[in-house]
Design an enzyme around this catalytic site. Sequence first.
Site, PDB file in Angstrom:
ATOM      1  N   GLN A 147       0.841  -1.188   0.000  1.00 17.72           N
ATOM      2  CA  GLN A 147       0.000   0.000   0.000  1.00 17.72           C
ATOM      3  C   GLN A 147       0.880   1.244   0.000  1.00 17.72           C
ATOM      4  OE1 GLN A 147      -2.356   1.835   3.369  1.00 17.72           O
ATOM      5  NE2 GLN A 147      -4.021   0.826   2.274  1.00 17.72           N
ATOM      6  N   ARG A 207      -7.866   1.669  -2.222  1.00 16.22           N
ATOM      7  CA  ARG A 207      -8.624   1.492  -0.980  1.00 16.22           C
ATOM      8  C   ARG A 207      -9.373   2.776  -0.667  1.00 16.22           C
ATOM      9  NH1 ARG A 207      -7.106  -0.262   5.223  1.00 16.22           N
ATOM     10  NH2 ARG A 207      -8.905  -1.618   5.462  1.00 16.22           N
ATOM     11  N   TYR A 210      -5.976  10.963   4.967  1.00 19.19           N
ATOM     12  CA  TYR A 210      -4.673  11.305   4.405  1.00 19.19           C
ATOM     13  C   TYR A 210      -4.790  11.989   3.043  1.00 19.19           C
ATOM     14  CZ  TYR A 210      -3.626   8.559   8.440  1.00 19.19           C
ATOM     15  OH  TYR A 210      -3.590   8.103   9.732  1.00 19.19           O
ATOM     16  N   ARG A 227      -7.060  -6.792  12.657  1.00 21.80           N
ATOM     17  CA  ARG A 227      -6.843  -7.207  14.049  1.00 21.80           C
ATOM     18  C   ARG A 227      -6.749  -8.721  14.187  1.00 21.80           C
ATOM     19  NH1 ARG A 227     -11.331  -5.951  16.880  1.00 21.80           N
ATOM     20  NH2 ARG A 227     -12.429  -5.293  15.006  1.00 21.80           N
TER      21      ARG A 227
END
Length: 351
Positions: free
Chosen positions: A96, A219, A175, A303
């Site tokens: 990424q 994404r 971002y 996670r």
Amino acid sequence: MSLLTPAELGDWRLPNRVVLAPTTRARVPGGVPGDLQVAYYAQRAGAGLVVAEGTWVSERAIGFENVPGLYTEAQVAGWRRVTDVVHSLGGRIVVQLWHTGAVSHPDLLGARPAGPSAVNPEEPVHTAAGRRSTGTPRELSVAEIRATVADYGAAAENARRAGFDGVEIAANGVYLLGQFLHPRLNHRTDAYGGSAANRRRLLTEVVDAVGEHGRVGVRLSPWWTGGLFTVDEELRAEYDALVAALDVDYLHLRGPDTGPDFAAFARYRRLFDGFVIVNNGFGRDTGNAVLDAGIADAVSFARHFVANPDLVTRFALDLPLAPGDPATYYGGGAAGYVDQPQAAAMAAVSQ
């Protein structure tokens, strides 16, 4: 269809539909992947697709301590060790590409951060001195925007040389690319602001620059909540047009914070004629269900993969999942990173 069903992504045959989501762990001092990263990704190479953590496209992109980059030869060499071991174990791995834009701090950049407009994003930034608040950024000039697009293209070329099978563009969240998409942060009146189409221009140019060097995914998070970055229904309609126009190999959607929302994901499945990966709050049963409903082609896990490097094995053997330890998520060494017990070994011992 289930998480353990093989998948076709272009000419890739993925052994399963369990994807390792890009997960920042802040364990790469100097930005060069080392032994810990080789071990970390090797342990998770059983994923149908590994998406390596957010990685800086240039020194100007930095907004977090101890995160890797792809703009120096040392970083390319470090990542090559990672991709070599993942490939030796039969895995596929993309990286990424990340730029934080205005969500950074002079402590990290040595200069004032820059974004689409001189608007404080009002977000926390993690520095060596601790948590800091963003200030008002500089507005990027058109020349700087073009240089940023070139940075993405150079990072994609470096990713190819480092052995990655492709790249994922991080356009979700708070971002740089998300900042340009959001009218609360982007007040420009030139070709990169004003209309929704103009606010999409930077992402479109980045996709084109990156796509020259191989496979590319994007994404997005059309459900982001919190502060200035909250995506309301009006802005979500703009994401509809964005998704419908995307010409990429796959779309990776981070879902609502409320957990798996099949209707929310289905909205974008109808708009994107390609491979769809969904993320946020899924387990084995809900992952199987969203695939079986035809809403997604694969499911990514963060996670669960942090605490269970052998997640695919645990799903296959119907073994319980270990809980994560949030105290070890960011920073540190091997503890909570590469020291988790393996389910296959436990299953063998129990027989």
